[in-house]
Motif scaffolding. Structure first.
Motif, PDB file in Angstrom:
ATOM      1  N   MET A   1       0.848  -1.197   0.000  1.00 38.01           N
ATOM      2  CA  MET A   1       0.000   0.000   0.000  1.00 38.01           C
ATOM      3  C   MET A   1       0.881   1.243   0.000  1.00 38.01           C
ATOM      4  SD  MET A   1      -3.163   1.019   0.087  1.00 38.01           S
ATOM      5  CE  MET A   1      -4.018   2.551   0.340  1.00 38.01           C
ATOM      6  N   PRO A   2       0.757   2.116  -0.994  1.00 36.85           N
ATOM      7  CA  PRO A   2       1.605   3.305  -1.053  1.00 36.85           C
ATOM      8  C   PRO A   2       1.330   4.257   0.097  1.00 36.85           C
ATOM      9  CG  PRO A   2      -0.153   3.422  -2.687  1.00 36.85           C
ATOM     10  CD  PRO A   2      -0.189   2.042  -2.121  1.00 36.85           C
ATOM     11  N   ASP A   3       2.363   4.954   0.499  1.00 39.29           N
ATOM     12  CA  ASP A   3       2.225   5.949   1.552  1.00 39.29           C
ATOM     13  C   ASP A   3       1.498   7.160   0.975  1.00 39.29           C
ATOM     14  OD1 ASP A   3       2.480   7.386   3.850  1.00 39.29           O
ATOM     15  OD2 ASP A   3       4.556   7.988   3.485  1.00 39.29           O
ATOM     16  N   PHE A   4       0.348   7.495   1.560  1.00 37.33           N
ATOM     17  CA  PHE A   4      -0.469   8.576   1.018  1.00 37.33           C
ATOM     18  C   PHE A   4      -1.137   9.317   2.163  1.00 37.33           C
ATOM     19  CE2 PHE A   4      -4.781   9.901  -0.454  1.00 37.33           C
ATOM     20  CZ  PHE A   4      -4.378  10.949  -1.278  1.00 37.33           C
ATOM     21  N   ASP A   5      -0.900  10.621   2.243  1.00 35.63           N
ATOM     22  CA  ASP A   5      -1.520  11.464   3.260  1.00 35.63           C
ATOM     23  C   ASP A   5      -2.359  12.514   2.553  1.00 35.63           C
ATOM     24  OD1 ASP A   5      -2.291  13.003   5.359  1.00 35.63           O
ATOM     25  OD2 ASP A   5      -0.293  13.739   5.868  1.00 35.63           O
ATOM     26  N   PRO A   6      -3.691  12.350   2.534  1.00 34.91           N
ATOM     27  CA  PRO A   6      -4.532  13.287   1.785  1.00 34.91           C
ATOM     28  C   PRO A   6      -4.454  14.716   2.299  1.00 34.91           C
ATOM     29  CG  PRO A   6      -5.868  11.819   3.137  1.00 34.91           C
ATOM     30  CD  PRO A   6      -4.474  11.277   3.162  1.00 34.91           C
ATOM     31  N   THR A   7      -4.198  14.898   3.594  1.00 37.40           N
ATOM     32  CA  THR A   7      -4.156  16.258   4.129  1.00 37.40           C
ATOM     33  C   THR A   7      -2.991  17.065   3.563  1.00 37.40           C
ATOM     34  OG1 THR A   7      -2.929  15.444   6.060  1.00 37.40           O
ATOM     35  CG2 THR A   7      -5.313  15.609   6.272  1.00 37.40           C
ATOM     36  N   THR A   8      -1.890  16.383   3.229  1.00 40.55           N
ATOM     37  CA  THR A   8      -0.747  17.085   2.630  1.00 40.55           C
ATOM     38  C   THR A   8      -1.142  17.724   1.310  1.00 40.55           C
ATOM     39  OG1 THR A   8       0.815  15.556   3.674  1.00 40.55           O
ATOM     40  CG2 THR A   8       1.615  16.824   1.789  1.00 40.55           C
ATOM     41  N   TYR A   9      -1.900  16.997   0.510  1.00 44.81           N
ATOM     42  CA  TYR A   9      -2.334  17.511  -0.784  1.00 44.81           C
ATOM     43  C   TYR A   9      -3.412  18.591  -0.635  1.00 44.81           C
ATOM     44  CZ  TYR A   9       0.222  13.602  -2.825  1.00 44.81           C
ATOM     45  OH  TYR A   9       1.216  12.729  -3.198  1.00 44.81           O
ATOM     46  N   ALA A  10      -4.090  18.602   0.516  1.00 48.59           N
ATOM     47  CA  ALA A  10      -5.171  19.569   0.721  1.00 48.59           C
ATOM     48  C   ALA A  10      -4.670  20.923   1.214  1.00 48.59           C
ATOM     49  CB  ALA A  10      -6.178  18.999   1.720  1.00 48.59           C
ATOM     50  N   ILE A  11      -3.417  20.995   1.676  1.00 46.06           N
ATOM     51  CA  ILE A  11      -2.911  22.238   2.273  1.00 46.06           C
ATOM     52  C   ILE A  11      -3.036  23.445   1.339  1.00 46.06           C
ATOM     53  CG2 ILE A  11      -0.816  23.393   3.094  1.00 46.06           C
ATOM     54  CD1 ILE A  11      -0.049  20.759   4.469  1.00 46.06           C
TER      55      ILE A  11
END
Length: 315
Positions: A1-11
């Protein structure tokens, strides 16, 4: 499973929306933003990110080890994502509710309520000290059911993104069907209010149905009927960042130090505002006294003229 943080992209979207709301406030609601308050909120957001990097590894370690004892192998099937999202939001409701009812957890969560202004920058007032409470335990049932920790983290990230836009006065009401199911700016304004009617209400993250189901829902009245007062019952009265972050920890530890031995644990685990000598009030006591004055109830043992808050009461 790739490391993915949606909040980083939402900044970038968060920043853009704050700027747009600032322009709206300049012409429609100048009191919505106060420069020093906004700077403190931005510093909260930055500090919370750093704290997550420093202490988040402990939660990951707990969840990865707990996952080895899972009951089912759910994996990353497509249907598991919406199920995980809904269950994670139910988990959020209960950890959020505990954050208002257990002083140890409130000492961390109070940071989010400390602003007397309600705007999109307020959403950035995230705790620096969440790792020192036991909130992560609320997610363990999902891990043990078989939802992968990465899936839970991603769903939690989208949950946090959703909650950003509801911190605004620019939107009064959404369509009735939406207000019935989803958390909205109207519902969340109630949650951030210090009015006795609104204290400790509307804990929802995404779905307001949890509050309707568990008896903690309160609808927002019109501004003409009851203007909302934001913040905490005893306001900080300061823009000092470190005091904003740690004031309730200082107050709680001071109460524990001064309390008789048989009451020390209660100052850690009882609700904010509780005191062994009855010198302060909890949110339930404040609401009960207010209801009595409104002629809507006759609570027992609540002095009619007791002050709204004791020296360290926060709600």
């Amino acid at each position: 499973m790739p490391d993915f943080d949606p909040t980083t992209y939402a900044i970038p979207g968060f920043v853009a929306l704050v700027l747009i709301e600032m322009i709206w406030a300049r012409f429609r609601n100048p009191s919505a933003y106060e420069p020093r308050d906004t700077l403190v909120s931005l510093a909260f957001g930055l500090g919370s990110t750093v704290a997550g990097l420093l202490f988040g590894g402990f939660a990951v370690w707990v969840f990865i080890n707990a996952y080895e004892y899972r009951l089912f192998d759910i994996g990353f099937a497509w249907w598991a994502w919406p199920v995980c999202f809904v269950l994670d939001d139910l988990k959020y409701y209960w950890v959020h509710r505990a954050g208002h009812r257990i002083r140890w957890m409130w000492a961390s969560h109070v940071n989010h309520h400390s602003s007397q202004h309600y705007n999109l920058s307020t959403a950035l007032r995230q705790t620096w000290t969440g790792a020192f409470t036991f909130g992560l335990l609320f997610a363990l049932p999902l891990v043990l059911l078989g939802f992968h920790p990465a899936m839970i983290a991603i769903c939690g990230g989208f949950n946090l993104i959703y909650q950003f836009w509801i911190h605004t006065e620019a939107i009064r009401r959404m369509p009735r069907w939406f207000e019935a199911v989803m958390n909205t700016p109207s519902h969340h304004r109630v949650h951030h209010a210090t009015n006795p009617r609104y204290l400790d209400r509307n804990y929802a993250g995404v779905f307001i149905v949890w509050d309707r189901m568990f008896g903690t829902f309160e609808a927002e009245r019109s501004h003409e009927e009851e203007p909302i007062r934001y913040g905490i019952v005893k306001q900080l009265g300061s823009f000092n960042l470190l005091w904003s972050v740690f004031h309730e920890w200082v107050g709680m530890l001071g109460d524990i130090w001064r309390a008789p031995w048989k009451h020390k644990l209660s100052y850690l685990l009882r609700e904010p505002g509780w005191s062994h000598d009855g010198s302060r009030e909890t949110s339930d006591m404040i609401r009960a006294r207010w209801l009595a004055r409104q002629g809507e109830g006759e609570p027992e043992g609540v002095p009619a003229e007791k002050p709204i808050a004791g020296p360290r009461r926060a709600a």
